[in-house]
Structures are given as C-alpha cells and as structure tokens.
Design an enzyme around this catalytic site. Sequence first.
Site, PDB file in Angstrom:
ATOM      1  N   HIS A  38      38.821 -22.815  19.476  1.00 46.05           N
ATOM      2  CA  HIS A  38      39.507 -23.550  20.549  1.00 46.05           C
ATOM      3  C   HIS A  38      39.538 -22.751  21.838  1.00 46.05           C
ATOM      4  O   HIS A  38      39.417 -23.289  22.930  1.00 46.05           O
ATOM      5  CB  HIS A  38      40.935 -23.881  20.115  1.00 46.05           C
ATOM      6  CG  HIS A  38      40.985 -25.028  19.169  1.00 46.05           C
ATOM      7  ND1 HIS A  38      41.798 -25.057  18.076  1.00 46.05           N
ATOM      8  CD2 HIS A  38      40.281 -26.173  19.152  1.00 46.05           C
ATOM      9  CE1 HIS A  38      41.607 -26.183  17.420  1.00 46.05           C
ATOM     10  NE2 HIS A  38      40.688 -26.882  18.054  1.00 46.05           N
ATOM     11  N   ASP A  72      23.531 -25.678  13.529  1.00 43.88           N
ATOM     12  CA  ASP A  72      23.375 -25.645  12.080  1.00 43.88           C
ATOM     13  C   ASP A  72      22.227 -24.736  11.657  1.00 43.88           C
ATOM     14  O   ASP A  72      22.316 -24.074  10.618  1.00 43.88           O
ATOM     15  CB  ASP A  72      23.167 -27.066  11.525  1.00 43.88           C
ATOM     16  CG  ASP A  72      24.491 -27.767  11.328  1.00 43.88           C
ATOM     17  OD1 ASP A  72      25.428 -27.129  10.808  1.00 43.88           O
ATOM     18  OD2 ASP A  72      24.624 -28.945  11.716  1.00 43.88           O
ATOM     19  N   CYS A 102      18.693 -29.065  20.922  1.00 48.24           N
ATOM     20  CA  CYS A 102      19.891 -29.824  21.295  1.00 48.24           C
ATOM     21  C   CYS A 102      21.173 -29.157  20.822  1.00 48.24           C
ATOM     22  O   CYS A 102      22.248 -29.720  20.956  1.00 48.24           O
ATOM     23  CB  CYS A 102      19.816 -31.259  20.775  1.00 48.24           C
ATOM     24  SG  CYS A 102      19.808 -31.360  18.983  1.00 48.24           S
TER      25      CYS A 102
END
Length: 564
Positions: A197, A448, A495
């Site tokens: 965060h 990922d 991306c």
Amino acid sequence: MTVSSSRAADAILRGTPVVPGVGAGPALLVRGEVSPEAITRFGSGDFADDDAALAAYDVAAGRVADEFTRKAEQATGVAAEVLSASAGLARDKGLRSAVRKDIAGGTDLVAAVQAAIEKFVGVFTTMGGLMAERVTDLRDIERRLVADIVGEHAPGVPDPSEPSVLVAEDLAPSDTAGLDPELVVALVTERGGATSHTAIIARQLGIPCVVGVSGAADLVTGTFLVVDGETGEIELGADPDQAAGRVEASRQARAAQAAWAGPAATSDGMPVKLLANVADGPTAAQAGTEPVQGVGLFRTELCFLNRKDEPGAEEQADIYSDVLSPYADGRVVVVRTLDAGSDKPIAFATHDGEENPALGVRGLRLSFDNPGLMDRQLDGIKIAAERTGTETWVMAPMVATVAEASDFAEKVRARGLKPGVMVEIPSAALLAHRMLEVVDFLSIGTNDLTQYTMAADRMATDLAHLTDPWQPAVLQLIAITAEAGKQAGKPVGVCGEAAADPLLAVALIGMGVTSLSMAARAVRPVGAQISNVTSDTCEAAAEVALAASDPMAARAAVRELLSG
Ligand code: PEP
Ligand code: MG
C-alpha cells in the site's frame, strides 16, 4: 542493508525504489505503537461489568471507524477505497463478537482486542494474496483501538513542522492517505514491496519512495536524508546545499516528463507503441486522453470483483463496449480474458479451498472444467468489438503450454478476433517461438513472470528484493520472448509493472519488445525517457542489463549508460 560506514555523513542505506524522484530533508520517524506505560496504567479498565467493557469497545470502534471515514473523504482513488475498507473492518461484527467472547471469558478489554485482531490476522494470512496484504491495515486498526481505549493520541504520522522524509517500519493507508507532498518530501520504509500500500499510495501522490530498506526503522529523527527513488539509495548526513541542487534537478526532470505529449519514438525516430492498462469504462476513457496508441491490457476480471453471478454474453458486451468505445478512432484494445483466482477472487469463477491458489486453477485454467465461461466471455467481446468497430485483440492469462495457446487461438479466430497469449509462466517464455506459431502476438506479464521465475509471492512484503523484474533470470526470459517475436515478425509487448519503469523501458525496447503497456500516469515519464535515447542506446542498455549480476547492478549499468 549496506551501511558504508557508521551512521556518519557518508553512510548509505539501500532498498527497492518504487517512485522515482529525489527528496531531501530531516528524517521523521513514525511512532508505530501505543506506549506500554499507557497500557499498563489503564490495566483492566475497572469496568463495572462485561457490558460496560463492551460498551467502551463500541465507543472506541465507532471513533476509529469515523476517523477512517473522515480520511477516506479527504482522499481519492485507491487510498480512499482502502480507508473505507478499514472503516468497515473497524466496525466489523465478527471482530466485535470475538472481543465480546474474550471479555465474557474473563479477558481484560485491551487483551481481548489484541486477541481478536490476532485471530483475524491469522485468517487473512492463511488466505494469502490481497487478503494477506490487509494485515498491515488490521495492525493499524488494533493500534488505533488500543490507543483510543487507553486514552492516548492515535499512533502514526506526526505533523511535520518542516519538509521531512517520513521513515517507518511500514505505513498503513491511514498514515499515507492524507500526506501533504509539500511537507513529506520522500517516504522510506523498512518493509513493503513494489505492490504494498505504501508504494501504491506514494505513486498516486507522486512522492519519491524507497521500500524494503533494511535498517530504516533504526534511523534517528532529525538525521538529514537524501532519498533517491530511482536508485533506491538513501544517503545519511549529506550536505543540504548539494542535496538541494539534486532535488531541484529531479523536480525539473519530472516537470519535463509531465509535459511530454507523444507520439512515442526514440530520438533517431524508431516508433515505440505506448499503451494503457485499464480496469473498466471510466479508467479506459481517462487513459484515452493520454498520449497512448490504445489499451495493452484490459483486466476484465476487475469488472466482476463484486459480482456473485456470471453476467451473460450480452451484459458483458455492454461492459466491454464502454472500454472499447474511446478507442474506436483507429486505436487498438487488447482484452484479457478472465484472470480470476489467487489474488483476484471472483465469486462465480474462482475455485475455493485451494492449498496454493497462485499455482492453482486460475486464469485460463478456469476454462478446463468450465469451457462455457470462456465461450460466453469471448462472445461478449466479439459483440462489443462489432458494435464499437474498435480493433480488438484478445489474450489469455496464465498460459503454460502450446496446446493451451492453440486451443485458445482457435476459439478467438472463430469469432473473427486476433488471438494472443500472456507470457507469465517461465514455460511460456522458454517456448515463445512455438507459442508464436499458433498465436498472433505475445504480451509479457512481468508481475507474474517475476513471481513464478523467482518462486516469490508478488504480495510478500519481505521479498521485494526477489520480486524485482530487474532480476537477471527475469530479464533473460523477457529477452528470449522478445527474440522469438523478432524471428517470427510478430508483436511482443510488456504489460506488467516493468513497462512503467522508464529505465527498464529503454532496455526492454532494446531487447526487441514492440509495445509497453502501463498505468496511464506512467505513460509520460516513459515516453519522455524513450524520446531521449537512440535505438542503438536501447540495444546497449539491453546488453548491459542482461550482463549484470543483480538488480542493483543492472539498474546502475543502464543509468550510467544513459548519463554517458
Ligand atoms: C502481470 O502478471 O504482469 C500482469 C500484467 O497481470 P496481473 O498483474 O493482472 O496479474
Ligand atoms: Mg498476471
């Protein structure tokens, strides 16, 4: 941690840079805990009975929740969402019930609150992914509840009296949301990764930020710090006058970046495709006003996070049309099919109770035993593409084998659309040349791909040094994939978050990546950086990055090349 000497003028700490820019000022340490003396003084609270103790809890929970709501109203975007969620957690009935049970069992109020939060922390940690990320928020709620109960001011960010560098073990959204970038010139945290965060909110506020800095929490308030959000270096005790020059140069560089208006090309005229990552109609419309040539990643699953039932093809078509419409002016939109599962649970798609959801039935794998899910989505995309007239490409997430890519491509082509797959699993990168025999394009999801190459949870706050796309193994896999694209004469984009790093973007272009897709606010800094380098420099950047032994060395090598 690397401390070059003692905490003298030349000491340097290092961490993972997450928001570029240079900030300098005295360190301001965030007090994270309620003082033990106040807790001891409060003791059992001398409540008349259990109901009185629970009533005191209700008052504290109400006040803490109201404070979160107040801060949420002052914040925008992700910060506002996270703060509203914390307000909800503070009022949570399950939490109250856990406190009530412990009080009834003879536990003092403060201990009952701590035990109840501990239970929730255990549950969230077991769930992993995004839920585990909320543990920081739970700890924040605990501190605030206990502080209110024992009558202390809420721990957290002290009000800076002069422009300061905020230093903390970790920062909760309530700490970071209301920050004034005029007074908080940089953020440094001991824990936290690129997706924490702290990083997300610092990015939104544009405050230079370095996370995962071992030794940060031991710094002393008042120590003069120079924080470089590009190199990840924090200089202790540097000369303030020299630092002022660096801060000003960085401010001017950022102002120049903000003024960049495209179209993207290297300084010798090689065009580069810059695209936006979007989540829904509003974000697509907003991104469409930036200098982008389209959307490189439409994360369709984000449209369905709150849906219990799967929308039919027609309803999906309406949702997708909102995203495609702003790009009907000749630009392209790459739609990604549902990437549900793991950190993005979708009620109507995700498999529950998996031991290891990141390695489980997520993304394309959901269609193995539910092919209709994919068919209905592809029908919805086809209808939206025809209705809007927007050039629409479709790609699948979490593709591991060529057979999966081939089956997917067949379904997409049957609907008159252009098929591609994401490269997020090392197997897909290693077989990129064969993947390109069956699909028309590849898009590298570096978030990922890094997680699976390094076997390090992308959400783990303690593994920021591993979940770094500059890791040599990750760069090698990107290079293999880009090379396969060059050989096949087919587009290979990036991306993941890596595309938003201006320095890395240069190396990616040099490897042969044909497009970069990123959050809309990253487009101008990346475009400005690319416009400053030649295509030969991009190739040289790729070479030095690939030759480096670790992320820090790779960043330094590319930076040196560009400054030379
Ligand atoms: C990625 O993994 O890099 C990616 C772009 O997909 P997501 O972040 O949505 O998993
Ligand atoms: Mg992904």
